[in-house]
Design an enzyme around this catalytic site. Structure first.
Site, mmCIF file in Angstrom:
data_model
loop_
_atom_site.group_PDB
_atom_site.id
_atom_site.type_symbol
_atom_site.label_atom_id
_atom_site.label_comp_id
_atom_site.label_asym_id
_atom_site.label_seq_id
_atom_site.Cartn_x
_atom_site.Cartn_y
_atom_site.Cartn_z
ATOM 1 N N GLU A 1 0.797 -1.381 0.138
ATOM 2 C CA GLU A 1 -0.107 -0.004 0.061
ATOM 3 C C GLU A 1 0.866 1.206 0.111
ATOM 4 O O GLU A 1 0.398 2.318 0.238
ATOM 5 C CB GLU A 1 -0.988 -0.066 1.169
ATOM 6 N N CYS B 1 -3.587 -3.679 4.353
ATOM 7 C CA CYS B 1 -2.567 -4.757 5.085
ATOM 8 C C CYS B 1 -2.862 -5.999 4.658
ATOM 9 O O CYS B 1 -2.467 -7.177 5.163
ATOM 10 C CB CYS B 1 -2.535 -4.535 6.678
ATOM 11 N N HIS C 1 -2.357 -10.043 12.270
ATOM 12 C CA HIS C 1 -1.838 -8.727 11.780
ATOM 13 C C HIS C 1 -1.375 -8.020 13.035
ATOM 14 O O HIS C 1 -2.331 -7.535 14.045
ATOM 15 C CB HIS C 1 -2.837 -8.251 10.838
HETATM 16 N N1 COA Z 1 1.372 3.880 30.348
HETATM 17 C C1 COA Z 1 0.923 2.565 30.144
HETATM 18 N N2 COA Z 1 -0.185 2.414 29.022
HETATM 19 C C2 COA Z 1 -0.410 3.781 28.959
HETATM 20 C C3 COA Z 1 -0.070 5.000 29.104
HETATM 21 C C4 COA Z 1 1.076 4.840 30.330
HETATM 22 N N3 COA Z 1 1.481 6.058 30.680
HETATM 23 N N4 COA Z 1 -0.556 6.089 28.670
HETATM 24 C C5 COA Z 1 -1.568 5.580 27.613
HETATM 25 N N5 COA Z 1 -1.402 4.021 27.756
HETATM 26 C C6 COA Z 1 -2.200 3.053 27.239
HETATM 27 C C7 COA Z 1 -3.747 3.389 26.978
HETATM 28 O O1 COA Z 1 -4.361 2.952 28.072
HETATM 29 C C8 COA Z 1 -4.032 2.632 25.528
HETATM 30 O O2 COA Z 1 -4.231 1.326 25.936
HETATM 31 P P1 COA Z 1 -5.532 0.289 25.476
HETATM 32 O O3 COA Z 1 -5.526 0.552 23.861
HETATM 33 O O4 COA Z 1 -5.418 -0.897 25.821
HETATM 34 O O5 COA Z 1 -6.786 1.146 25.798
HETATM 35 C C9 COA Z 1 -2.613 2.934 24.870
HETATM 36 O O6 COA Z 1 -1.787 2.918 25.682
HETATM 37 C C10 COA Z 1 -2.960 3.807 23.649
HETATM 38 O O7 COA Z 1 -3.466 4.862 24.557
HETATM 39 P P2 COA Z 1 -4.387 6.073 23.671
HETATM 40 O O8 COA Z 1 -4.717 7.227 24.454
HETATM 41 O O9 COA Z 1 -5.251 5.205 23.161
HETATM 42 O O10 COA Z 1 -3.037 6.343 22.414
HETATM 43 P P3 COA Z 1 -3.549 7.322 21.218
HETATM 44 O O11 COA Z 1 -4.935 8.085 21.266
HETATM 45 O O12 COA Z 1 -2.428 7.978 20.956
HETATM 46 O O13 COA Z 1 -3.855 6.513 20.022
HETATM 47 C C11 COA Z 1 -3.461 4.760 18.439
HETATM 48 C C12 COA Z 1 -3.357 5.095 19.863
HETATM 49 C C13 COA Z 1 -3.072 3.153 18.237
HETATM 50 C C14 COA Z 1 -5.005 4.687 18.062
HETATM 51 C C15 COA Z 1 -2.828 5.553 17.391
HETATM 52 O O14 COA Z 1 -1.391 5.493 17.653
HETATM 53 C C16 COA Z 1 -3.093 5.191 16.008
HETATM 54 O O15 COA Z 1 -4.100 6.044 15.287
HETATM 55 N N6 COA Z 1 -2.233 4.499 15.253
HETATM 56 C C17 COA Z 1 -2.529 4.244 13.891
HETATM 57 C C18 COA Z 1 -3.674 3.377 13.684
HETATM 58 C C19 COA Z 1 -3.384 1.915 13.593
HETATM 59 O O16 COA Z 1 -2.292 1.575 13.512
HETATM 60 N N7 COA Z 1 -4.478 1.260 12.889
HETATM 61 C C20 COA Z 1 -4.459 -0.100 12.318
HETATM 62 C C21 COA Z 1 -4.752 -0.246 11.192
HETATM 63 S S1 COA Z 1 -4.799 -1.977 11.129
#
Ligand code: COA
Length: 385
Positions: free
Chosen positions: A79, A111, A233
């Site tokens: 992709e 993916c 994945h």
């Molecule tokens: N210590 C430990 N864990 C922590 C933390 C800390 N200090 N602060 C946050 N976390 C955890 C949260 O609880 C959360 O866990 P959970 O998912 O089990 O609930 C995780 O870290 C992520 O935190 P969040 O606030 O949801 O992060 P974010 O708003 O920055 O978004 C993604 C995370 C993954 C959604 C973001 O990185 C993203 O959009 N990634 C790309 C999307 C992707 O990969 N999609 C897949 C396509 S298949």
């Protein structure tokens, strides 16, 4: 006749950043990135690298004088391709000295692309047992500097040779799949970085898994206990765990614990490389085969997911003696010998690209295959001799 993966190769760029340093640079608690997201290192591709060069690197590891001329099908799932018209596979024909009497093309479905390629390859070999297929997954995952997705970037490629009497993994033709129009992740043609509704994509991913897993069990009258290992994945290592966790309390605790233990082995490489997009599931397979205590004839379930969205669950069986055909020590050595770069250096590389009429200086190249020049907007590639 058994058909499946006969050889497996993996390539990731030689530079990486440390995820704790990225967290500090972004003023985020490092535990969020290392525990909450589950990453430790992130591959950083060089300016002369792209989906073509990484595909060539990975495929070069599995092609040899014995199998090259048996290849009748070349499929690249990606992709992050470099051309809207010409397939990544076309560039590989001379870079890899592939025979001309092959069908070579590219597949895109986020993916999921490599899984589509693998299933096509299975059918091709089943119909043409004396031929082999080369399936490559190659991607650079780019969300952008200071975006929420930045911590889940990565780059690399996985190559697979599919043949009869495979030495690594037998595919057993048990599979369920589903497709739906979903706006969880997209990258318009004008954009070099992806757009994602991250949390929504997590929800859809888990929903696709639970739906497909239910259908798989019904269709084949099987349960989780029929599988020693479940591979997912892995865009980031926490994500597969979200799907696996749906089985907690639904299956015997000892079996769930075993699946979690095996999952931990399957994410070791992704934790240190980042997102390979369509190669992620297959990097998980390699990681499990290299790092796990894999038993001969072990049964695997594989969950493939591509945003947009397509999901598939299929099953496979490890071939006894597979370890003689997978160079585990070499893979580990390559990962250990990478160069850590600083976050500012990564940001510079991220924003650089070869311009039209630009030429790559050979002394800057640290890999075998590279983008040598862009001439009249045409990308030209070379192999270092
Ligand atoms: N210590 C430990 N864990 C922590 C933390 C800390 N200090 N602060 C946050 N976390 C955890 C949260 O609880 C959360 O866990 P959970 O998912 O089990 O609930 C995780 O870290 C992520 O935190 P969040 O606030 O949801 O992060 P974010 O708003 O920055 O978004 C993604 C995370 C993954 C959604 C973001 O990185 C993203 O959009 N990634 C790309 C999307 C992707 O990969 N999609 C897949 C396509 S298949």
């Amino acid at each position: 006749m058994d058909v499946g993966i006969d050889r497996l190769g993996f390539y990731t760029p030689k530079k990486y950043i440390d995820i704790v340093e990225l967290a500090e640079a972004r003023d985020v608690d490092p535990n969020k990135f290392t525990i909450g997201i589950g990453q430790s290192k992130q591959a950083v591709p060089d300016v002369y690298q792209d989906a073509v060069t990484m595909a060539a690197e990975a495929a070069d590891k599995v092609l040899d004088d014995d199998n090259r001329n048996d290849i009748g099908l070349v499929i690249v799932g990606t992709e992050s391709s470099v051309d809207e018209s010409k397939a990544t596979s076309a560039f590989l024909m001379d870079l890899l000295d592939l025979p001309e009497d092959v069908r070579a093309f590219e597949i895109k479905e986020a993916c999921y692309g490599a899984t589509a390629g693998l299933q096509m390859a299975y059918n091709f070999v089943a119909m043409n047992p004396d031929k082999k297929a080369l399936v490559i997954a190659s991607d650079i995952a780019r969300y952008g500097i200071k975006t929420p997705g930045e911590v889940t970037q990565g780059a690399g490629a996985v190559s697979m040779i599919v043949s009869q009497n495979p030495h690594i993994l037998k595919l057993d033709n048990k599979s369920v799949y589903m497709s739906r129009n979903v706006g969880d992740f997209w990258r318009p043609t004008f954009s070099k970085t992806a757009f994602a509704r991250g949390k929504y994509s997590n929800e859809i991913y888990v929903e696709f898994f639970t739906t497909l897993w239910k259908r798989f069990q019904e269709k084949y009258d099987m349960t989780a206990e029929d599988f020693d290992t479940m591979l997912f994945h892995i865009p980031y290592t926490k994500m597969g765990m979200k799907a696996l966790r749906t089985l907690d309390g639904q299956i015997p605790a000892a079996h769930y614990d075993k699946l979690v233990e095996h999952y931990q082995k399957s994410i070791e490489f992704s934790r240190n490389v980042g997102n390979l997009y369509t190669g992620s599931l297959y990097l998980g397979l390699i990681s499990y085969l290299v790092n796990g205590n894999v038993q001969p004839d072990e049964k695997l379930m594989l969950f493939s997911y591509g945003s947009g969205a397509v999901g598939e669950i299929y099953s496979a069986e490890v071939v006894a003696g597979f370890d003689k055909y997978l160079d585990s020590e070499f893979i580990k050595e390559e990962l250990n010998n990478r160069q850590k770069i600083s976050v500012p250096d990564y940001e510079t590389i991220f924003s650089e690209e070869l311009e039209n009429a630009g030429i790559t200086k050979l002394e800057d190249v640290h890999d075998k295959f590279y983008l040598s020049e862009i001439k009249e907007s045409e990308r030209l590639y070379k192999k270092v001799n």
